[in-house]
Each structure stands twice: as structure tokens, then as C-alpha cells.
Design an enzyme around this catalytic site. Structure first.
Site, PDB file in Angstrom:
ATOM      1  N   ASP A   1       0.988  -1.154  -0.275  1.00 37.74           N
ATOM      2  CA  ASP A   1       0.090   0.143   0.318  1.00 37.74           C
ATOM      3  C   ASP A   1       1.261   1.096  -0.070  1.00 37.74           C
ATOM      4  O   ASP A   1       1.926   0.972   0.998  1.00 37.74           O
ATOM      5  CB  ASP A   1      -1.159   0.304   1.493  1.00 37.74           C
TER       6      ASP A   1
ATOM      7  N   LYS B   1       2.457  11.742  -3.454  1.00 38.29           N
ATOM      8  CA  LYS B   1       1.448  10.105  -3.781  1.00 38.29           C
ATOM      9  C   LYS B   1       0.862  11.512  -4.374  1.00 38.29           C
ATOM     10  O   LYS B   1      -0.193  11.580  -5.712  1.00 38.29           O
ATOM     11  CB  LYS B   1       0.498   9.675  -2.987  1.00 38.29           C
TER      12      LYS B   1
ATOM     13  N   GLU C   1      -8.005   0.720  -4.518  1.00 36.15           N
ATOM     14  CA  GLU C   1      -7.641   0.449  -2.570  1.00 36.15           C
ATOM     15  C   GLU C   1      -8.540  -0.426  -1.716  1.00 36.15           C
ATOM     16  O   GLU C   1      -8.242  -0.756  -1.474  1.00 36.15           O
ATOM     17  CB  GLU C   1      -7.014   1.872  -2.181  1.00 36.15           C
TER      18      GLU C   1
ATOM     19  N   ASP D   1     -13.403   5.026   2.052  1.00 39.67           N
ATOM     20  CA  ASP D   1     -11.700   5.180   2.257  1.00 39.67           C
ATOM     21  C   ASP D   1     -11.465   6.663   1.459  1.00 39.67           C
ATOM     22  O   ASP D   1     -11.275   6.948   0.714  1.00 39.67           O
ATOM     23  CB  ASP D   1     -11.220   3.925   0.219  1.00 39.67           C
TER      24      ASP D   1
END
Lengths: 608, 198
Positions: free
Chosen positions: A8, A69, A167, A189
Site C-alpha cells: 500500500d 502521491k 485501494e 476510503d
């Protein structure tokens, strides 16, 4: 088949997991930590990753890169509005984002590659064997460029990325494996920098994603940002000081705000204390105050939820279970709003920080052939199209189409003797090309010269199981493969990636050594600081002989501290520790324990 | 041209049990999905990828009753189609009168801005158009059994196909007008949904 791990690669933290005895397990570092902060620090001595990099966030803000990210697969123009929030500098460029580090520049995939490499090394140390293959997760709402950038990062880190998994879908696999979720489920999420909502049908071991939506620029980071802005204004008001242009102060505030936010998930009020030059800032924050500030951001997640429901053709009452993923779902306001929207209590039995990595490990195990009764059918989050006359997009693959999927389209020439055709591929939901994400331009060349309109070129657009686009072309009349040159709009070219892979191999050993050296030095510094402090308070408690030995050991360590001989630094640190044993005992006896207040010093001295 | 019905081992019939279709889809996915061909040769992997892509496409088209009819017509005509926005469909004759009224309301809204009255009017028109669209879809579904009979027995296939085409064109036209009205009402979000999902 050799071992495959699940990774992850998060905005704030990253993790690596694997399957043992049918159960996903997160691999911890030597100190027992599962989370690796996704932070990379560039120092004159080398590159720091994770916790050591985190420690220099305040000291070295311009060269300590966090939340990278957010910039993966994006262009300079996309992020212009965010530049002011970052303490590091960006270079203006037409293609990918480039971050200035000293005299050179790095791209987000290169920065992420350092995080991935640290996880790879962690896993290798754990297994005691080299690791080459991984499944890496990305936000479901990541577009093609962002996925490709993630894959590139893996390659640069020396990993063969077998699959890019979404994810929320990964989280559903982790829940599904343990039979914790069945029927029609919604996975909400909210991570450090991204938000996803996915609606899935889980039945007979098949995880079918019905619809997904999200925002790749919305997460806990943004909660912190609005808090920081508010605190800056408060400091201006109460202390008459403007700290908004001071990167170090901003960084202190950001860390303070983040910690306060986390505390407020369990408490109604909390005290923020930050020492600045000249004054110490005290502020009591209540949960209600913070909820008011972050309210609009939480609200912004609900629109995508409604869209996903609509695309899935469902109403909230048809959802059997709501699963929460991502650290930001610990915020009570988030849980409340999600519960109101879906009309049921969301659950989060599995650690929201770890569940995505665990799901990635499940997918890795499926690919390795170790799990055969589970199947994941995911979708592409955004519509794919090509630009046609007048700048209008013609949709070839609609969003929420199950992947892999393909579409075929025929093209021809408009001028006699034309031998090449240019295609502009876009992703997004808007009608005009300029409002969508430009993915790449494809030059079809090598077409035999024919009158205009005669050639018939069949172009196949294929989205693979990673959600990444592949394009093939064939001239129908001659049967010849047309060659395609891809010019990614916001990505690295194949040559660039190849160069970075090469460089990383060349520097891999160097980097590891540099990191170990820095860590050893930090350790030495810590011990020296505490010995200095202990001497200041307890020197009279030991014999002159002991004192002489301590000072000698201290001097010996100082001599090698700045050198590059790691073993020497470590040995002399241990020697210094030994030399202070009697001093420590004497201080204990003298009930002066308080002098060694820091936990770290206690640990070092007690462990002897 | 690939026959999506054949992909599932089904005859070209319009009446399908959605649960049965899903069961077959899952079953075939377990055979073709790239996840189960990870260790295979490059050739096998490429084959799995295209087989899986075809299967997913076929399922998407066949699971929706209206797109199933659209696909069947394309299949019977032997032409390739693709999903998504084609050229703007022309107004079917039997809808012209109703549509004219809506267009008028749209023009007025464009020229004079959107006051409460015209908003109300457009909103009502949209309701009416959506009801009409639903009616078209039901009419199409209602004749599915007729088609299933002529596929295996005697009957006028051509006339039935022609009728389906007309009704599909009417429905497509209704959808674009509904989108226009939604745009005018400032509900652009809904547009994305309506014109993507069948």
C-alpha cells in the site's frame, strides 16, 4: 512461482504485507512499526526514508518531501494552486511535475521509488531472500497517468509490478477473505490525500465492482491544511505574528495540527502547545471547532458517494454493509456523515491503516495461484475517449466498465498520400477534449501512401486489469501493423524510466550505506547528548577514574562521528555506553533518575 | 464480428434470466480472467486478456434489456457498433409535436434566462419526457417474446427488427432531449449518468 507481496503506497504512510497460512500479515520493521512514513529526505550524506526523514521535516523542510502521491502522474499546471502549501520547490515544466532538490530535480515516481525500495528491503530482511514481485495499490479514482506513474515507481525501485489494484477493492478482498463482508457493500476510503467510494457485489467468491467514484485530491492532508490556515490566522490575531511565510513554522504547525486532529477523534477538547522563537503558542481546540472547519471537506465526499450509487443503479437502502478504510475515517464527523448517507452503522473491524495492504497481499496470493476461489472484477473509474473534430470527445469506453475491456475504432486519412495519423486520447466525463485529462498522443505511422480516405486503420484500445491503457493499430487493407509512438502527456517516457532504473541500480548500494551511516550517526548523537546531560548532573557521583574513562570514550566517539566508517561509530557508541554504566547506576542510586528523563536514554542505559 | 450471445453459449434471444447470465459470466470469468493466467506464457496471457475483455464487453451489453436489443439489431445487420455518443439521433416523426413544445421552452429559457416559471415548466416537461422514455423501453421489452418466437419459428423478422429500430431511435432521441433539458436546468451532473448508462 516466487513470492509476491502486497504494497500500500500511501500518501502519508506505506506498508507491505504478505499471506501466511492463509491470513494476510503486515511486515513490521525491526522496531515493530508497520507504517513507513511516505517521506523522503535528501541530505548531503544521502537519502533518508521513513521515520528518519520525518524527524528532519522541521529542520530541513525544503529537502524533505512528503505527500508526493498527490503529484504522481500530474502536470505542473494541475498543481499550481497547491504550490504555496508545500515547503519544497517545484520546477515549471510542460510535462511531469519536477521537485527541486538542491541543484537537481526529482520526479514523483523517483521519490516514491525510495519508499518502495525501503519496503522491499524490509520484506527482504524479513524473508531472508531477495524479493522481486509486488502488487501495489492505488486510489480507485486514479487515472491512467497516475497508475502508470505508480508502476514506473515500482520499476525504478527494482520491483516487477504484477498488478495495480484499487485501494477500496483491495480492502474489500481483505474483508471478504475473512468473511466479514457479504452482499452489496460500499467501501468508503478516506486516506491522507485521496478519497474513493466503491460499490461492490460480493457473491460466491466473486468481488464485482459495480461503480466507483472519488477525488484524488481530498484527504486528511486537507483537514490539516485548513487547520493550519486557521491556526496561522489565530496566531496573527493573538500574537501579532505572521508565520505564513516561514516554512519551518508551518511545518511545526502542520505536525501539531495533525496530532491535535488525531487526539480529537477520542477526546472532546485538546491543548495545542508549540514553542516558536520568542513565544510559545497555546491553544485549546474543541472537536466542535475542528468539525466546523473540516465540515465542507467531509461534505465534499458525499457527492461522489451519491454518484457511485447512481451509477450502480442502487439506492442507499440496497447497500448491505458499509466498510470504512483509511486513517481519516477515524474522524467522528466522517463516520457520522457516512452513517447518515447510507442509513446504517459503518464498520471497520480491520485496522483502517492496514486493511489495504492486507488486501493487496490477498490479490498477490491470487496471482501466485495460492487462492483460487476468489475473483476480483474491477472497473475503470473514468471514461476513455478520443478527440474528434471540433475538440469534442468521442467516448470509446464508458466509466465503470469492467476491466479488462477493449474498444475498436477505425481511422482513415484526410489527405492524399498521408502516411501518418495522430490520435489524442483522453480520460474524463466532460464533452470537450480540453476539459478532460489528456493521457497521450499516439502517432500512427508507416501507412502506405493512398488516396485520402482509402486506408482503413483499425485501432484497438485495451484497458488491462491494472486499469492501464494499451493501444494497438493495424491497417486493414494491407494487414500491416501500424507502428505507434506514444507521447504521454503527463508521464515519463520509456527512455526516462529505463534511465532511472539504471541509475537506481547504480546507486542502490550507495543509498543503503548512506542511510545506515546517517542512522548510526543519529544514534551516536543521541547517546552523546544524554551522556553530556548526565555528566552535567551526576559527575560528582563517580570516581575520577570512571570520569576519565567516560570523557575518553566521549572524545573517541567524537573523533569518528563525522567520518564514513560506520562500524567505528557503532563500536565507540557501544563503548561510551559501557563507560557510563557506573555513572548511570550511581545516578539511579542517588534517585536522580529524573536526569535521564528521556525514554531513549533510559532504554540505552538499561539495556546494558 | 463476435457474437456476444455465443460468448455465453446462448441463442440470439432477447429474453434472458439476469441471474443465469450472471452465473455464466462469473463461471467464464474464472476461466479467462488474467489473474488466473499470471504464470502462463506471454501468448497465453495475451489470449486471456482479449478473451476476458470480450467477455466483459459482452456481459455489459447483454445484461441491460435495451442495449441487448440495440446489439441484436447491429448483429442482425452485420455491422460493428460501439458504445457511447454517436451522431445526434434525428427526431422520430411521432414525437415531433411533443418535442417542438419542449424545444420552445428551451429556447425561451435560453433567451430570457431561467425564472421560476420557466424552470417549473422545463421541470415538468422533463418529467413527461422521462415517463415517455420509460414507456418506450417497456414497449421494446414487451415485444422481446415475439422476437424469441420468430428466431426459432416462422414470422416476419424484418418487420419486427424495423419496428425495434424505430423505437430505439425514438428512445435515443428522448434521451438527448432530456439531457438538454437537464443541462438547461443546471443539473449537468445527471447528464453524465444518463448518457452513459443504459
Amino acid at each position: 512461482m516466487s513470492r509476491i507481496v502486497g504494497i500500500d503506497l500511501g500518501t502519508t504512510n506505506s506498508l507491505v504485507a504478505y499471506i501466511e497460512g492463509g491470513v494476510p500479515k503486515v511486515i513490521r520493521d525491526v522496531e515493530g512499526r508497520a507504517l513507513l512514513p511516505s517521506i523522503v529526505g535528501y541530505t548531503p550524506d544521502g537519502i533518508l526514508v521513513g521515520e528518519p526523514a520525518r524527524r528532519q521535516l522541521v529542520r530541513n523542510p525544503a529537502r524533505t518531501i512528503y505527500s508526493v502521491k498527490r503529484f504522481m502522474g500530474r502536470g505542473y499546471d494541475d498543481i499550481k494552486d497547491e504550490l504555496c502549501h508545500c515547503p519544497f520547490e517545484f520546477l515549471a515544466s510542460a510535462d511531469v511535475v519536477r521537485i527541486k532538490v538542491g541543484d537537481s530535480a526529482v520526479t514523483p515516481p523517483e521519490v516514491s521509488a525510495h519508499v518502495l525500495r525501503a519496503l522491499k528491503q524490509r520484506a527482504e530482511a524479513f524473508f531472508g531472500e531477495p524479493l522481486e514481485q509486488a502488487v501495489i495499490t492505488v486510489p480507485a479514482y486514479f487515472n491512467d497517468s497516475q497508475r502508470q506513474a505508480t508502476k514506473d515507481a515500482g520499476r525504478i525501485a527494482g520491483l516487477d509490478v504484477l498488478r495495480i489494484v484499487n485501494e477500496p477493492t483491495a480492502a474489500s478482498l481483505a474483508y471478504g477473505l475473512q468473511k466479514l463482508a457479504q452482499g452489496t457493500i460500499a467501501v468508503y476510503d478516506l486516506g491522507g490525500g485521496t478519497f474513493d467510494i466503491s460499490i461492490l457485489s460480493v457473491k460466491d467468491g466473486v468481488f464485482e465492482v459495480l461503480a466507483t467514484n472519488g477525488n484524488t485530491h481530498l484527504g486528511g492532508d486537507d483537514f490539516d491544511r485548513v487547520l493550519v490556515e486557521w491556526l496561522l490566522a489565530d496566531i496573527r490575531e493573538t500574537h501579532g505574528v505572521d508565520l505564513s511565510q516561514d516554512p519551518e513554522a508551518r511545518q511545526e504547525l502542520r505536525l501539531g495540527a495533525e496530532a491535535a486532529k488525531c487526539r480529537l477523534s477520542f477526546e472532546d477538547r485538546t491543548l495545542l502547545t508549540i514553542p516558536f522563537e520568542g513565544f510559545t503558542y497555546h491553544r485549546e481546540l474543541t472537536r466542535a471547532e475542528v468539525e466546523k472547519l473540516i465540515g465542507p471537506l467531509v461534505e465534499a465526499t458525499l457527492g461522489p458517494c451519491r454518484m457511485a450509487l447512481k451509477d450502480a443503479g442502487l439506492t442507499p437502502d440496497r447497500i448491505d454493509e458499509v466498510v470504512l478504510v483509511g486513517g481519516s475515517t477515524r474522524v467522528p464527523l466522517v463516520r457520522r456523515r457516512v452513517q447518515e448517507l447510507f442509513g446504517k452503522v459503518p464498520h471497520s473491524q480491520l485496522n483502517p491503516d492496514e486493511v489495504v495492504a492486507m488486501g493487496a497481499a490477498v490479490q498477490a496470493q491470487i496471482l501466485a495461484g495460492g487462492i483460487t476461489d476468489m475473483l476480483l472484477l474491477d472497473v475503470t473509474p473514468l471514461s476513455l475517449g478520443i478527440e474528434t473534430l471540433g475538440g469534442v470527445v468521442s467516448v470509446l469506453i464508458a466509466r465503470n466498465t469492467t476491466i479488462p475491456t477493449m474498444a475498436k475504432e477505425f481511422f482513415t486519412t484526410s489527405v492524399d498520400g498521408q502516411t501518418a495519423v495522430d490520435l489524442h486520447v483522453l480520460q474524463g466525463e466532460r464533452e470537450l477534449a480540453r476539459d478532460n485529462r489528456s493521457l497521450a498522443r499516439f502517432d500512427l505511422s508507416g501507412i502506405d501512401p493512398m488516396p485520402a480516405g482509402m486506408p482503413k486503420i483499425k485501432v484497438t484500445f485495451l484497458i488491462d486489469a491494472n486499469g492501464i491503457l494499451q493501444v494497438h493499430a493495424r491497417e486493414i487493407r494491407t494487414g500491416k501493423e501500424a507502428s505507434i509512438e506514444v507521447r504521454p502527456t503527463y508521464g515519463l517516457t520509456e527512455d526516462e524510466v529505463a534511465r532511472m532504473v539504471e541509475e537506481s541500480f547504480a546507486h542502490a548500494e550507495e543509498d543503503v550505506n548512506a542511510r545506515l551511516l546517517i542512522e548510526t550517526r543519529t544514534e551516536a548523537d543521541t547517546v552523546m547528548t544524554h551522556v553530556d546531560r548526565a555528566l552535567a548532573q551526576g559527575a560528582r557521583l563517580v570516581s575520577p577514574g570512571d570520569l576519565g574513562q567516560i570523557q575518553q570514550a566521549l572524545q573517541a566517539l567524537r573523533e569518528v562521528r563525522d567520518g564514513r566508517d560506520r562500524d567505528a561509530i557503532r563500536e565507540r557508541t557501544i563503548e561510551l555506553n559501557k563507560a557510563t554504566e557506573r555513572l548511570a547506576e550511581a545516578m539511579m542510586d542517588a534517585a536522580l533518575k529524573g536526569a535521564l528523563a528521556s525514554r531513549r536514554a533510559d532504554q540505552i542505559l538499561e539495556s546494558k | 464480428m463476435n457474437d456476444y450471445f455465443a460468448v455465453f453459449g446462448l441463442p440470439r434471444k432477447l429474453q434472458l434470466d439476469p441471474e443465469e447470465l450472471r452465473r455464466r459470466f462469473y463461471e467464464l470469468s474464472r476461466v479467462h480472467h488474467p489473474d488466473f493466467h499470471q504464470g502462463a506464457s506471454e501468448e497465453d496471457q495475451a489470449e486471456a486478456l482479449s478473451a476476458s475483455a470480450l467477455l466483459n464487453r459482452a456481459y455489459r451489453v447483454l445484461r441491460d434489456p435495451v442495449s441487448r436489443v440495440e446489439y441484436l439489431i447491429a448483429l442482425e445487420d452485420g455491422r460493428e457498433t460501439r458504445e457511447g455518443a454517436d451522431a445526434r439521433p434525428r427526431a422520430p416523426v411521432d414525437l415531433l409535436e411533443e418535442i417542438m413544445e419542449v424545444q420552445e421552452a428551451l429556447q425561451e429559457a435560453k433567451a430570457g434566462g431561467l425564472d421560476e416559471v420557466s424552470r417549473q415548466r422545463l421541470s415538468e416537461e422533463r418529467q413527461r419526457l422521462m415517463a415517455r422514455q420509460l414507456a418506450e423501453e417497456e414497449a421494446i421489452a414487451a415485444r422481446a417474446a415475439e422476437w424469441d418466437a420468430v428466431v426459432v419459428g416462422p414470422g416476419d423478422r424484418t418487420a419486427l427488427l424495423e419496428w425495434f429500430k424505430q423505437r430505439l431511435a425514438a428512445r435515443a432521441y428522448l434521451r438527448t432531449v432530456i439531457d438538454d433539458v437537464s443541462d438547461a436546468l443546471g443539473q449537468g451532473e445527471e447528464r453524465h449518468v444518463s448518457h452513459r448508462r443504459h
